[in-house]
Design an enzyme around this catalytic site. Structure first.
Site, PDB file in Angstrom:
ATOM      1  N   TYR A 103       0.300  -1.215  -0.119  1.00 58.11           N
ATOM      2  CA  TYR A 103      -0.347  -0.234  -0.045  1.00 58.11           C
ATOM      3  C   TYR A 103       1.071   1.350  -0.230  1.00 58.11           C
ATOM      4  O   TYR A 103       0.236   2.387  -0.419  1.00 58.11           O
ATOM      5  CB  TYR A 103      -0.883   0.134   1.020  1.00 58.11           C
ATOM      6  CG  TYR A 103      -2.065  -1.407   1.287  1.00 58.11           C
ATOM      7  CD1 TYR A 103      -3.230  -1.275   0.255  1.00 58.11           C
ATOM      8  CD2 TYR A 103      -1.460  -2.269   2.351  1.00 58.11           C
ATOM      9  CE1 TYR A 103      -3.781  -2.054   0.432  1.00 58.11           C
ATOM     10  CE2 TYR A 103      -2.136  -3.178   1.939  1.00 58.11           C
ATOM     11  CZ  TYR A 103      -3.223  -3.631   0.968  1.00 58.11           C
ATOM     12  OH  TYR A 103      -4.369  -4.466   1.144  1.00 58.11           O
ATOM     13  N   HIS A 127      -8.960   1.345  -5.504  1.00 57.18           N
ATOM     14  CA  HIS A 127      -8.164   0.612  -5.153  1.00 57.18           C
ATOM     15  C   HIS A 127      -6.843   0.983  -4.974  1.00 57.18           C
ATOM     16  O   HIS A 127      -6.209   0.896  -6.255  1.00 57.18           O
ATOM     17  CB  HIS A 127      -8.186  -1.089  -5.413  1.00 57.18           C
ATOM     18  CG  HIS A 127      -9.531  -1.514  -4.636  1.00 57.18           C
ATOM     19  ND1 HIS A 127     -10.149  -2.128  -3.645  1.00 57.18           N
ATOM     20  CD2 HIS A 127     -10.868  -1.120  -5.782  1.00 57.18           C
ATOM     21  CE1 HIS A 127     -11.362  -1.986  -3.605  1.00 57.18           C
ATOM     22  NE2 HIS A 127     -11.980  -1.946  -5.301  1.00 57.18           N
ATOM     23  N   HIS A 153     -15.107  -7.416  -1.560  1.00 57.94           N
ATOM     24  CA  HIS A 153     -15.031  -8.598  -1.593  1.00 57.94           C
ATOM     25  C   HIS A 153     -16.219  -9.135  -0.479  1.00 57.94           C
ATOM     26  O   HIS A 153     -16.543 -10.144  -1.312  1.00 57.94           O
ATOM     27  CB  HIS A 153     -13.962  -9.143  -1.731  1.00 57.94           C
ATOM     28  CG  HIS A 153     -12.880  -8.351  -1.627  1.00 57.94           C
ATOM     29  ND1 HIS A 153     -12.659  -7.373  -3.513  1.00 57.94           N
ATOM     30  CD2 HIS A 153     -12.382  -7.552  -0.695  1.00 57.94           C
ATOM     31  CE1 HIS A 153     -11.849  -7.390  -3.032  1.00 57.94           C
ATOM     32  NE2 HIS A 153     -11.233  -6.575  -2.096  1.00 57.94           N
ATOM     33  N   ARG A 166     -10.214 -11.535  -3.691  1.00 62.02           N
ATOM     34  CA  ARG A 166     -10.164 -10.232  -3.386  1.00 62.02           C
ATOM     35  C   ARG A 166     -10.356  -9.905  -5.724  1.00 62.02           C
ATOM     36  O   ARG A 166     -10.345  -8.580  -6.066  1.00 62.02           O
ATOM     37  CB  ARG A 166      -9.157  -9.371  -3.818  1.00 62.02           C
ATOM     38  CG  ARG A 166      -8.192  -9.488  -1.973  1.00 62.02           C
ATOM     39  CD  ARG A 166      -6.917  -8.778  -1.959  1.00 62.02           C
ATOM     40  NE  ARG A 166      -6.212  -8.933  -0.902  1.00 62.02           N
ATOM     41  CZ  ARG A 166      -6.651  -8.301   0.312  1.00 62.02           C
ATOM     42  NH1 ARG A 166      -7.313  -7.399   0.689  1.00 62.02           N
ATOM     43  NH2 ARG A 166      -5.756  -9.293   1.543  1.00 62.02           N
ATOM     44  N   SER A 175      -3.806  -0.727  -4.507  1.00 60.42           N
ATOM     45  CA  SER A 175      -3.259  -2.122  -5.311  1.00 60.42           C
ATOM     46  C   SER A 175      -3.747  -2.843  -6.094  1.00 60.42           C
ATOM     47  O   SER A 175      -5.529  -2.602  -6.172  1.00 60.42           O
ATOM     48  CB  SER A 175      -3.012  -3.403  -4.249  1.00 60.42           C
ATOM     49  OG  SER A 175      -4.039  -4.160  -3.611  1.00 60.42           O
ATOM     50  N   ASP A 185     -25.561  -2.283  -1.739  1.00 62.47           N
ATOM     51  CA  ASP A 185     -27.189  -1.899  -1.754  1.00 62.47           C
ATOM     52  C   ASP A 185     -26.996  -0.446  -2.037  1.00 62.47           C
ATOM     53  O   ASP A 185     -27.995   0.479  -2.408  1.00 62.47           O
ATOM     54  CB  ASP A 185     -28.274  -2.625  -1.448  1.00 62.47           C
ATOM     55  CG  ASP A 185     -27.680  -3.960  -1.692  1.00 62.47           C
ATOM     56  OD1 ASP A 185     -27.599  -4.135  -2.940  1.00 62.47           O
ATOM     57  OD2 ASP A 185     -28.465  -4.568  -1.077  1.00 62.47           O
ATOM     58  N   ASN A 215     -13.240   3.605  -1.233  1.00 59.37           N
ATOM     59  CA  ASN A 215     -11.656   2.561  -1.185  1.00 59.37           C
ATOM     60  C   ASN A 215     -12.462   1.694  -0.855  1.00 59.37           C
ATOM     61  O   ASN A 215     -13.031   1.904   1.067  1.00 59.37           O
ATOM     62  CB  ASN A 215     -10.435   3.061  -1.046  1.00 59.37           C
ATOM     63  CG  ASN A 215      -9.648   1.807  -0.932  1.00 59.37           C
ATOM     64  OD1 ASN A 215     -10.176   0.679  -1.215  1.00 59.37           O
ATOM     65  ND2 ASN A 215      -8.696   2.258  -1.003  1.00 59.37           N
TER      66      ASN A 215
END
Length: 155
Positions: free
Chosen positions: A29, A106, A86, A117, A108, A93, A80
């Site tokens: 990251y 994201h 996931h 992922r 990465s 929703d 993010n």
């Protein structure tokens, strides 16, 4: 005669564990912090005349409440979701329910990481996707999201 003025604010949502940016797995990251992310997003938004409201939480309900509140005063959402990407149908929703344009970010490249992922529950409600560009990806997402917002309001 024109209608009511449209909001000139974006909601920035960062999900679980993103408060640890700068120290959490820097090989994945990087070393930039959540404060760096928020500053980058604020600067990118300001270049187009937008402000931001930033929220980070490790609690799904807090994020959902912030997304719901965005209906009142935001033109779009940069998110993010972290690991909730996931796993969280309810976060997806909430984003669909507020009917605001969404940019999914994201840091990465999740497509090159563990198989779990590779699926994003947010992907189908996001108009913009920026993946694997590091912290600069947030500013890219802001710029693209503002293009989407302008296309929707001008068209």
């Amino acid at each position: 005669m024109s209608g009511p003025e449209r909001p000139r604010r974006l909601l920035l949502v960062n999900g679980p564990n993103l408060n640890l940016l700068g120290t959490r797995e820097p090989d994945v990251y990087g070393t930039e912090t959540l404060a760096d992310v928020e500053r980058s997003v604020a600067e990118a938004a300001a270049r187009s005349g937008y402000g931001i409201r930033a929220v980070q939480s490790n609690h799904e309900g807090v994020l959902i409440d912030a997304i719901h509140d965005a209906r009142e005063d935001c033109a779009g959402i940069v998110i993010n979701p972290g690991g909730l990407t996931h796993t969280s149908v309810v976060l997806r929703d909430a984003l669909a329910g507020v009917a605001l344009p969404v940019a999914e970010v994201h840091i990465s490249d999740v497509r090159r990481r563990e198989a779990f992922r590779h699926h994003s529950y947010v992907a189908d409600v996001a108009a913009v996707h920026v993946v694997g560009e590091g912290v600069p990806g947030y500013a890219m997402a802001v710029d693209r999201l503002i293009e989407v917002i302008r296309a929707r309001t001008d068209g």
